[in-house]
Write a protein that holds these residues in place. Structure first.
Motif, PDB file in Angstrom:
ATOM      1  N   VAL A   1      -4.598   3.378  53.705  1.00  0.00           N
ATOM      2  CA  VAL A   1      -3.705   3.853  54.332  1.00  0.00           C
ATOM      3  C   VAL A   1      -2.388   3.391  53.077  1.00  0.00           C
ATOM      4  O   VAL A   1      -2.085   2.553  54.070  1.00  0.00           O
ATOM      5  N   ALA A   2      -1.274   3.702  52.667  1.00  0.00           N
ATOM      6  CA  ALA A   2      -0.765   3.206  52.365  1.00  0.00           C
ATOM      7  C   ALA A   2       0.537   3.506  52.610  1.00  0.00           C
ATOM      8  O   ALA A   2       1.089   5.737  52.259  1.00  0.00           O
ATOM      9  N   ASP A   3       1.750   2.812  52.280  1.00  0.00           N
ATOM     10  CA  ASP A   3       3.069   3.488  52.095  1.00  0.00           C
ATOM     11  C   ASP A   3       3.991   3.172  50.979  1.00  0.00           C
ATOM     12  O   ASP A   3       4.393   1.798  51.039  1.00  0.00           O
ATOM     13  N   CYS A   4       3.692   4.463  49.676  1.00  0.00           N
ATOM     14  CA  CYS A   4       4.438   3.481  48.965  1.00  0.00           C
ATOM     15  C   CYS A   4       5.869   4.643  49.010  1.00  0.00           C
ATOM     16  O   CYS A   4       6.497   5.063  47.797  1.00  0.00           O
ATOM     17  N   GLY A   5       6.579   4.721  50.158  1.00  0.00           N
ATOM     18  CA  GLY A   5       7.356   5.742  50.158  1.00  0.00           C
ATOM     19  C   GLY A   5       6.814   7.306  49.486  1.00  0.00           C
ATOM     20  O   GLY A   5       5.484   7.666  49.848  1.00  0.00           O
ATOM     21  N   ARG A   6       7.853   8.155  48.458  1.00  0.00           N
ATOM     22  CA  ARG A   6       7.547   9.553  48.708  1.00  0.00           C
ATOM     23  C   ARG A   6       6.277   9.003  47.181  1.00  0.00           C
ATOM     24  O   ARG A   6       6.373   8.974  46.676  1.00  0.00           O
ATOM     25  N   VAL A   7       5.907  10.199  47.482  1.00  0.00           N
ATOM     26  CA  VAL A   7       4.438  10.624  46.407  1.00  0.00           C
ATOM     27  C   VAL A   7       4.610  11.560  45.664  1.00  0.00           C
ATOM     28  O   VAL A   7       5.144  12.677  45.529  1.00  0.00           O
TER      29      VAL A   7
ATOM     30  N   TYR B   1      13.806  -3.814  57.364  1.00  0.00           N
ATOM     31  CA  TYR B   1      13.373  -3.207  56.108  1.00  0.00           C
ATOM     32  C   TYR B   1      14.111  -2.100  55.576  1.00  0.00           C
ATOM     33  O   TYR B   1      14.813  -1.353  56.252  1.00  0.00           O
ATOM     34  N   SER B   2      14.444  -1.431  53.969  1.00  0.00           N
ATOM     35  CA  SER B   2      14.624  -0.079  54.165  1.00  0.00           C
ATOM     36  C   SER B   2      13.571   0.809  54.866  1.00  0.00           C
ATOM     37  O   SER B   2      13.788   1.798  54.916  1.00  0.00           O
ATOM     38  N   SER B   3      12.131   1.041  54.929  1.00  0.00           N
ATOM     39  CA  SER B   3      11.507   1.347  55.123  1.00  0.00           C
ATOM     40  C   SER B   3      10.144   0.510  55.871  1.00  0.00           C
ATOM     41  O   SER B   3       9.591   0.012  54.444  1.00  0.00           O
ATOM     42  N   ARG B   4       9.007   0.584  56.721  1.00  0.00           N
ATOM     43  CA  ARG B   4       7.940  -0.384  57.371  1.00  0.00           C
ATOM     44  C   ARG B   4       7.410   0.669  57.990  1.00  0.00           C
ATOM     45  O   ARG B   4       7.892   0.669  59.001  1.00  0.00           O
ATOM     46  N   TYR B   5       6.229   1.337  57.059  1.00  0.00           N
ATOM     47  CA  TYR B   5       4.962   1.693  57.820  1.00  0.00           C
ATOM     48  C   TYR B   5       4.100   1.189  58.268  1.00  0.00           C
ATOM     49  O   TYR B   5       3.047   2.277  57.707  1.00  0.00           O
ATOM     50  N   LEU B   6       4.165  -0.252  58.195  1.00  0.00           N
ATOM     51  CA  LEU B   6       2.855  -0.392  58.044  1.00  0.00           C
ATOM     52  C   LEU B   6       2.238   0.149  59.134  1.00  0.00           C
ATOM     53  O   LEU B   6       0.770   0.511  59.597  1.00  0.00           O
ATOM     54  N   ALA B   7       2.974   0.223  60.567  1.00  0.00           N
ATOM     55  CA  ALA B   7       1.780   0.074  61.909  1.00  0.00           C
ATOM     56  C   ALA B   7       1.040   1.814  61.687  1.00  0.00           C
ATOM     57  O   ALA B   7       0.061   1.612  62.144  1.00  0.00           O
ATOM     58  N   GLU B   8       2.422   2.911  61.034  1.00  0.00           N
ATOM     59  CA  GLU B   8       1.919   4.037  60.740  1.00  0.00           C
ATOM     60  C   GLU B   8       0.172   4.069  59.471  1.00  0.00           C
ATOM     61  O   GLU B   8      -1.149   4.204  60.107  1.00  0.00           O
ATOM     62  N   CYS B   9       0.292   3.201  58.755  1.00  0.00           N
ATOM     63  CA  CYS B   9      -0.800   2.792  58.143  1.00  0.00           C
ATOM     64  C   CYS B   9      -1.835   2.319  58.585  1.00  0.00           C
ATOM     65  O   CYS B   9      -3.200   2.996  58.679  1.00  0.00           O
ATOM     66  N   LEU B  10      -1.897   1.551  59.843  1.00  0.00           N
ATOM     67  CA  LEU B  10      -2.737   0.831  60.506  1.00  0.00           C
ATOM     68  C   LEU B  10      -3.658   1.887  61.948  1.00  0.00           C
ATOM     69  O   LEU B  10      -5.008   2.494  61.766  1.00  0.00           O
ATOM     70  N   ARG B  11      -3.192   2.978  62.442  1.00  0.00           N
ATOM     71  CA  ARG B  11      -2.934   3.486  63.468  1.00  0.00           C
ATOM     72  C   ARG B  11      -3.633   4.811  62.089  1.00  0.00           C
ATOM     73  O   ARG B  11      -4.325   5.046  63.003  1.00  0.00           O
ATOM     74  N   ARG B  12      -3.134   5.332  61.613  1.00  0.00           N
ATOM     75  CA  ARG B  12      -3.792   6.337  60.646  1.00  0.00           C
ATOM     76  C   ARG B  12      -5.192   5.756  60.529  1.00  0.00           C
ATOM     77  O   ARG B  12      -6.607   6.788  59.620  1.00  0.00           O
ATOM     78  N   GLY B  13      -5.203   4.600  59.799  1.00  0.00           N
ATOM     79  CA  GLY B  13      -6.248   4.144  59.556  1.00  0.00           C
ATOM     80  C   GLY B  13      -7.526   4.245  60.096  1.00  0.00           C
ATOM     81  O   GLY B  13      -8.478   4.263  59.689  1.00  0.00           O
ATOM     82  N   ALA B  14      -7.282   3.545  60.952  1.00  0.00           N
ATOM     83  CA  ALA B  14      -8.237   3.418  62.351  1.00  0.00           C
ATOM     84  C   ALA B  14      -8.494   4.342  62.123  1.00  0.00           C
ATOM     85  O   ALA B  14      -9.833   5.114  62.661  1.00  0.00           O
ATOM     86  N   ALA B  15      -7.932   5.726  62.889  1.00  0.00           N
ATOM     87  CA  ALA B  15      -8.513   6.598  62.994  1.00  0.00           C
ATOM     88  C   ALA B  15      -9.681   7.774  62.187  1.00  0.00           C
ATOM     89  O   ALA B  15     -10.723   8.123  62.487  1.00  0.00           O
TER      90      ALA B  15
END
Ligand code: MOS
Length: 729
Positions: free
Chosen positions: A614-620, A395-409
């Motif tokens: 929590v979303a990963d859309c690259g740079r905001v 993937y060019s980038s994939r921060y799905l796990a980061e979205c899940l961890r941050r969202g859960a917290a």
């Protein structure tokens, strides 16, 4: 933009919006304006045997009535997905054939709106009706395998990886379930509407659209004139969501009426007519088979879909492009079929494939978590991947796990007890907490960007992108202000209107990832052109020092790996975007949604007091408009999960609840706290700006998170949307 201050955190068009300065297309009251109203068919399929317009023509003030007897010379627009410009291939009021209930059969034009409406009401038609079919429950003969459709492969080929069927058959744990998604309509605030005006053989069209260039070129084809003789103006549309992504059926009617009357004509497609006069989200059904081993590793996913299309077009689907990529599942098989029905051609509505696909898959993943006794977040994290399971590429980038961890917290997920029905709110209602993920392809389109700096310091910027409320103007302003250091009040954006740079379709969440890198590049080109002059001077001073009245620079951009020939598509109003597959990698945006529902024990009323996304859309680029997009996507997901359905009566065809009283959308009272966060990590591989898309991924996964929360609250698995009180009684 007005001369109001522009703090970085604000929407650049906010002041104009709240003061009513910003206009919709239909607000353009041209001198001598005539008003047009459509009359529509009352059968679901057949032929107009005879049409009687005498009473309509006799209404005082009526100037023109157009039926198929007058308009048979008008050419069809061609289907957007088949090399044309229209949302569907056929042009209403050019033949006696009726393909769907609500299809326009006449246009009445008058000096005022009341006379036109009265005239339209008096149009009488005799029909020869034929049997019709308007639901997915059609006989086998009406089903078309997408693999057999003439549309370009591999774009619409069935998605496949590994040996899914064998892996499923051998899996220790197997989940099999059927899901249904109803038809839905976008219902943007601004209705489909056109003000058409001819002057010296040149046609000017005011219309809120996502695709000004397609309107221009499509009208040229339909009217038989050169595109150079048409200008389409859409500086800001009042919502699009896919409904305004192509040439609509009404536009040419307004243009033709204006040509014949030799005066400007306004045609507003009413709210009820919009349900039958433009594309919509088709009904779909999904069979999921998900196999896993006892350790919770998903080993097989089979996703088979049937999706509604019209009799006259095959609207292609790509549900499985998404479901294949949510997890690192080695065995995947997708199969997509289209069911022909007697409706207008359906089309793209926010997250068109991704939202229904994620609903089906993510409900099954939750079910798997319960079969395994595993926490639903932990199960998802354990099945994450770094390589695309279909192509094997990164993937060019994939921060799905980061979205899940941050969202859960953020949500406080660790306080959740697993057992359904085990949590109660302080008011005594059943409390359910659900989670689901979403993804959406990070697409990019070709673009030409032009920047002009005048010696007086004024800056004009143009690129092919449309403002439809999502906030692209604000994002572009942020780039120009930061990069060039110019005052916001000196910036003019020319977007959404033809006659500048090619105004390519804004859709597929590629607007930001297309316009922002182009804006940055053209700014840099301008700075380079002035770099030999003293840097202590402002840009305008440098220009004056060089003795030049203005400086104009232009850059031409293509998506990574896009062939040069795509520029020809761009300039002729055809789709010129690509993704998710690029040379050497695939690119997606990701999101994780955490939802709390409360179910009132006796009435079973379902509430959604709290969502964390929590979303990963690259740079905001613009934090304010990005947060607004994510919240809006969540609200759309709440609507899809609990409210929205376009009701069909098989006896009559068409859609019954064609107004905002009965097409039920979430209102303020339905929306609680929506807490959003962004990973905000640049994706430099996709573009130098590090930007991926956001508008659609925001919605993906909300509906299954709600369905999973309803299961957690009640123990009930509900697999047809929308979920309503009666489903829980
Ligand atoms: Mo969008 S649904 O791609 O306009």
């Amino acid at each position: 933009m007005s001369d109001m201050p522009y703090p970085d955190a604000l929407r650049v068009d906010a002041f104009d919006k709240v003061r009513g300065v910003q206009r919709y297309a239909a607000d353009n009251a041209r001198p001598g304006l005539a008003h047009a109203v459509l009359a529509t068919a009352t059968i679901a399929r057949g032929t107009v045997r005879r049409i009687d317009a005498a009473a309509a023509r006799a209404v005082p003030g009526v100037r023109l009535v157009l039926t198929h007897e007058e308009l048979n010379g008008l050419k069809p627009p061609g289907f957007l997905m088949g090399g044309g410009y229209g949302f569907q291939s056929i042009q209403p009021i050019t033949s006696p054939h009726i393909a769907y209930r609500g299809q326009p059969i006449a246009l009445v034009v008058a000096d005022n709106l009341e006379a036109a409406a009265e005239g339209a009401r008096l149009i009488r038609a005799d029909y020869a009706a034929e049997p019709h079919q308007v639901t997915l429950d059609a006989p086998e003969a009406d089903i078309v395998a997408q693999a057999d459709s003439p549309l370009p492969k591999p774009m619409f080929a069935d998605v496949k990886a590994g040996e899914a069927d064998a892996a499923y058959a051998a899996a220790a744990i197997r989940i099999e379930a059927d899901f249904r998604h109803p038809p839905q309509h976008q219902n943007p605030i601004e209705m489909l509407s056109t003000v058409a005006e001819w002057r010296d053989g040149h046609l000017t069209v005011h219309e809120g659209t996502q695709n000004a260039e397609a309107i221009r070129h499509g009208l040229a084809r339909q009217l038989g004139i050169e595109p150079e003789r048409i200008t389409v103006l859409s500086p800001s549309a009042g919502g699009g969501f896919g409904q305004k992504n192509s040439l609509q059926a009404h536009t040419v009617l307004a243009a033709e009426a204006a040509r014949r009357l030799e005066r400007p004509v306004k045609l507003v497609v009413t709210r009820a007519q919009i349900f039958h006069d433009s594309s919509f989200r088709p009904a779909s059904r999904h069979r999921i088979r998900l196999g896993a081993d006892t350790a919770g590793r998903m080993v097989a996913l089979i996703h088979e879909t049937d999706s509604q299309t019209s009799r006259h077009d095959l609207f292609p689907t790509q549900y499985t492009e998404l479901s294949a990529r949510l997890y690192g599942i080695a065995g995947f098989r997708g199969r997509e079929r289209l069911v022909r029905t007697d409706v207008q051609t359906p089309g793209y509505m926010r997250a068109p494939y991704e939202h229904p696909a994620a609903f089906a898959v993510e409900c099954c993943v939750d079910e798997l978590a319960y079969r395994l006794g595993r926490d639903p977040v932990a199960l998802r994290l354990a099945n994450d991947t770094t390589a695309d399971p279909i192509t094997g590429q990164p993937y060019s980038s994939r921060y799905l796990a980061e979205c899940l961890r941050r969202g859960a917290a953020r949500f406080g997920w660790d306080r959740r007890s697993m057992e359904p029905g085990s949590m109660r709110a302080e008011d005594g209602s059943l409390m359910g907490w659900g989670v689901a993920i979403g993804a959406y392809k990070a697409a990019t389109a070709a673009a030409i960007a032009r920047l002009r700096l005048s010696a007086d310091g004024a800056v004009t910027f143009s690129v092919g992108v449309h403002e439809m409320g999502q906030g692209i103007r604000t994002a572009i302003f942020a780039v120009l202000v930061r990069r060039l250091g110019v005052e916001p009040g000196r910036i003019t954006l020319e977007i959404g209107s033809t006659g500048t740079t090619p105004q390519h379709l804004t859709a597929g969440s590629w607007g930001t990832a297309t316009a922002i890198p182009a804006a940055e590049e053209v700014c840099d080109a301008l700075l380079r052109a002035l770099e030999t002059l003293p840097s202590r001077l402002s840009l305008a001073e440098r220009l004056r020092a060089a003795g030049r009245p203005y400086l104009e620079v232009e850059v031409s951009r293509r998506a990574p790996g896009q062939p040069e020939a795509v520029m020809g598509r761009l300039t002729s109003g055809l789709p010129a975007a690509m993704g998710p597959a690029y040379p050497g990698y695939v690119s997606f945006s990701h999101v994780a949604h955490f939802v709390e529902v409360r179910v009132e024990p006796s009435t079973r009323r379902i509430r959604v007091p709290r969502v964390v996304s929590v979303a990963d859309c690259g740079r905001v680029i613009s934090p304010r408009t990005a947060a607004s997009q994510l919240r809006g996507g969540v609200i759309w997901g709440i609507g899809a999960a609990l409210r929205e359905v376009s009701e069909v009566d098989v006896r009559y065809g068409g859609f019954l609840n064609a107004d905002l009283a009965e097409y039920v959308l979430p209102v303020h009272a339905d929306i609680g706290t929506i807490d959003v966060e962004f990973v905000d990590a640049p994706d430099p591989r996709l573009n130098a700006a590090g930007v991926k898309g956001l508008g659609e991924v925001s919605m993906v996964g909300v509906a299954p998170a709600i369905a999973n929360a309803v299961h957690h609250a009640t123990g009930r698995r509900l697999r047809a949307l929308p979920i309503r009180v009666e489903d829980l009684l």
